[in-house]
Design an enzyme around this catalytic site. Structure first.
Site, PDB file in Angstrom:
ATOM      1  N   LYS A 146       0.864  -1.277   0.014  1.00  0.00           N
ATOM      2  CA  LYS A 146       0.216   0.046   0.109  1.00  0.00           C
ATOM      3  C   LYS A 146       0.755   1.295  -0.006  1.00  0.00           C
ATOM      4  CE  LYS A 146      -3.743  -2.322   2.365  1.00  0.00           C
ATOM      5  NZ  LYS A 146      -3.169  -3.588   2.574  1.00  0.00           N
ATOM      6  N   ARG A 147       1.916   1.238  -0.926  1.00  0.00           N
ATOM      7  CA  ARG A 147       2.641   2.457  -1.152  1.00  0.00           C
ATOM      8  C   ARG A 147       2.024   3.562  -1.944  1.00  0.00           C
ATOM      9  NH1 ARG A 147       5.023  -0.440   2.209  1.00  0.00           N
ATOM     10  NH2 ARG A 147       7.494  -0.651   2.684  1.00  0.00           N
TER      11      ARG A 147
END
Length: 272
Positions: A93-94
């Site tokens: 979840k960058r």
């Protein structure tokens, strides 16, 4: 892994199961502590037990980062152990400014050799573009999640419908159906038909069956496409099906059960 290769794996195995290797170090069976790397040993046995019944593995990086440098070693060893025939997802979840995202992309696509990474779209196109620049790699963008906090932003109507719909429509123009997927929570089945109408040809990563209560059959009925278009993830229900020496055998039982149900769903879709 290209879309063609992914679909070929789905077709060959007649399932679209993704096994989540979200391994909590505190839940690794105690008898594995005699090994130098208990987390990797656990993952290795889960992979061996499930590889015939799934097409993908998803590693939630938080479960490894919590252990510092040793956790990153466990994650790299696990990634390397996953067969090349299986799609490898970094659930990280960058999403940050462009030059930072470029380094995240290098980390997960080059250093760790994942096929895909999950990203958050809040900062917009320039934060996502570096991930999309990698040929043969996939960006999996958060679309509609299952957590209660989805009501805070994702489900808010901003004049032309819920915000998540605008995200899906805008983001679908950043990439293609060959390099961009969307995360759609398994408990959001009442919205799946609408989501599929907005993004008819994209693959979805769907977490939330098993412990979280999502219905595999309902998801499949509403979102399967002619080339499947789904990767449905199960983590805890497979990883922790057993806690004793037979944990891997019990993981096989759960994974194979999902695979059988998926084969039936594909048959009804005439996916041959």
């Amino acid at each position: 892994m290209t879309r063609t290769a992914l679909v070929e794996q789905i077709r060959a195995k007649q399932n679209y199961l993704c096994v989540g290797l979200d391994t909590d170090p505190a839940k690794v069976p105690g008898f594995l502590n005699r090994f130098p790397d208990p987390v990797f040993e656990f993952n290795k046995r889960i992979i061996d037990a499930t590889r015939a019944h799934c097409v993908a593995y998803k590693i939630n990086t938080a479960f490894y980062e919590v252990s510092g440098a040793n956790g990153w070693v466990s994650m790299q060893k696990t990634t390397d152990y996953i067969p090349s025939t299986h799609f490898k997802i970094a659930d990280a979840k960058r999403g940050d400014i462009g030059n930072t995202s470029a380094l995240y992309a290098r980390t997960f696509f080059e250093t760790l050799s994942f096929d895909a990474i999950t990203v958050a779209p809040y900062m917009g196109e320039d934060s996502i573009r570096p991930f999309l620049a990698y040929e043969g790699k996939w960006t999996i963008l958060l679309g509609l999640t299952s957590n209660p906090g989805a009501a805070d932003f994702e489900l808010q109507d901003h004049g032309s419908g819920p915000l998540f719909e605008s995200v899906l429509l805008k983001a679908s123009k950043w990439g293609t159906t060959d390099n961009l997927m969307f995360v759609v929570g398994a408990t959001q089945t009442d919205r799946l038909a609408r989501i599929r109408s907005l993004t008819p040809d994209h693959f979805y990563l769907v977490p939330g069956i098993g412990v979280q209560g999502g219905s595999l059959r309902e998801i499949s009925e509403k979102a399967l496409t002619e080339d499947c278009g789904l990767l449905v993830n199960a983590s805890r229900s497979i990883l922790y099906a057993g806690s004793g020496p037979d944990f891997a055998e019990k993981a096989t039982d759960i994974a194979s059960g999902y695979a059988v149900e998926m084969a039936d769903c594909l048959l009804k879709k005439a996916f041959i």
